[in-house]
Design an enzyme around this catalytic site. Sequence first.
Site, PDB file in Angstrom:
ATOM      1  N   ASP A 120      -6.297 -12.566   7.132  1.00 17.45           N
ATOM      2  CA  ASP A 120      -4.978 -12.128   7.566  1.00 17.45           C
ATOM      3  C   ASP A 120      -4.172 -11.679   6.352  1.00 17.45           C
ATOM      4  OD1 ASP A 120      -2.959 -12.240   9.977  1.00 17.45           O
ATOM      5  OD2 ASP A 120      -1.881 -13.049   8.246  1.00 17.45           O
ATOM      6  N   GLU A 163      -3.074  -6.794  11.504  1.00 16.15           N
ATOM      7  CA  GLU A 163      -3.418  -7.040  10.107  1.00 16.15           C
ATOM      8  C   GLU A 163      -4.499  -8.093   9.959  1.00 16.15           C
ATOM      9  OE1 GLU A 163       0.185  -9.688  10.986  1.00 16.15           O
ATOM     10  OE2 GLU A 163      -0.624  -7.759  11.617  1.00 16.15           O
TER      11      GLU A 163
END
Length: 251
Positions: A120, A163
Site C-alpha cells: 500500500d 494504491e
Amino acid sequence: MRLVVRRLGRVKLMLIITAISVVMAVILNLLISYIFNYQTPLTQSMLRAAIIPLIIAPVVSWYLLGLLLDLDKLEEEMNKLATYDDLTGLYNRRALFKSCHLLHRLTVRTKETYCVVIIDLDFFKKINDKYGHAAGDTVLKSFGAILKKVTRDCDIAGRLGGEEFCIYLSNTQQDQVGPIVERLNDEIQNNLPKCDGTQIHYTISLGVAENKPGLEMSFEDILNKADIALYAAKNSGRNRMVIYSDELGDK
C-alpha cells in the site's frame, strides 16, 4: 489465418493470393476449353483468363486482409485491456487472481513455498490532494515500473485497485522477502517521480504471508493473511513490512 497474415504482411499475402487466383483461373479456363473443345489460341486463352483475377484479386484481397488485420489488432487490444492495468502496465485484479490461482494449484502439487505480499502506498490521498490526481497517476505508474523491475519472471505483480498492489513470490520463504523489499525501497528512493519539476517522495507499507507445503489453504486464505499483516504495518506507523503470524490473526 491471422497468424499467417501477421507473419507474411499485407502486401506479400495480397501478391500471393493474386498469383494463386491467376493460376487457378488459367487452369480452369484451359480445362473448360479442353472439355468443350474450344478452338481458341492458347496464348489468347491464357491471357483472357488471367486478366479478370489480376484486376479483381488485389482489390478484394487488400480490403479483406485489411479487415482481418484490424480485427486482429482490436482483439489484441481487448485482450490487453482485459489483462493489464492501463495505468501501471501490471496485471489487473482479475488477471492477477487468475494467474495466482493457477500457480497456487501448481505449488500444491510440487510442494513449494511461496509468499504473497500486499503493498500500500502510504498516505496516497495526501499526494492527490497536494499535487493533483495527475501527479498521483504519475506515482502509480512509476511504482508499477519499479515492481516490474524488482520482480522475477517467475513472480506475478499486479494492481489490486487504487494504491494497493500485490506480488506473488514463487519458491520464496518469508525470511527471503526482506532483501526484495530493501531493493524495492532503494528503487523507490532512486526513482522518485516528478510533478512540475518537484520530486514526489512516498513510502510503502507491506504485509507478507507465507504458504508452506502441507497447509490446506486457498490463495484467498494467504491473501487475507497478507492483508492482516498489511493493516498491522499501517497501524504501527507505516513505511514498514510486517510478516503475518498467528498472533496477528488472533487480534
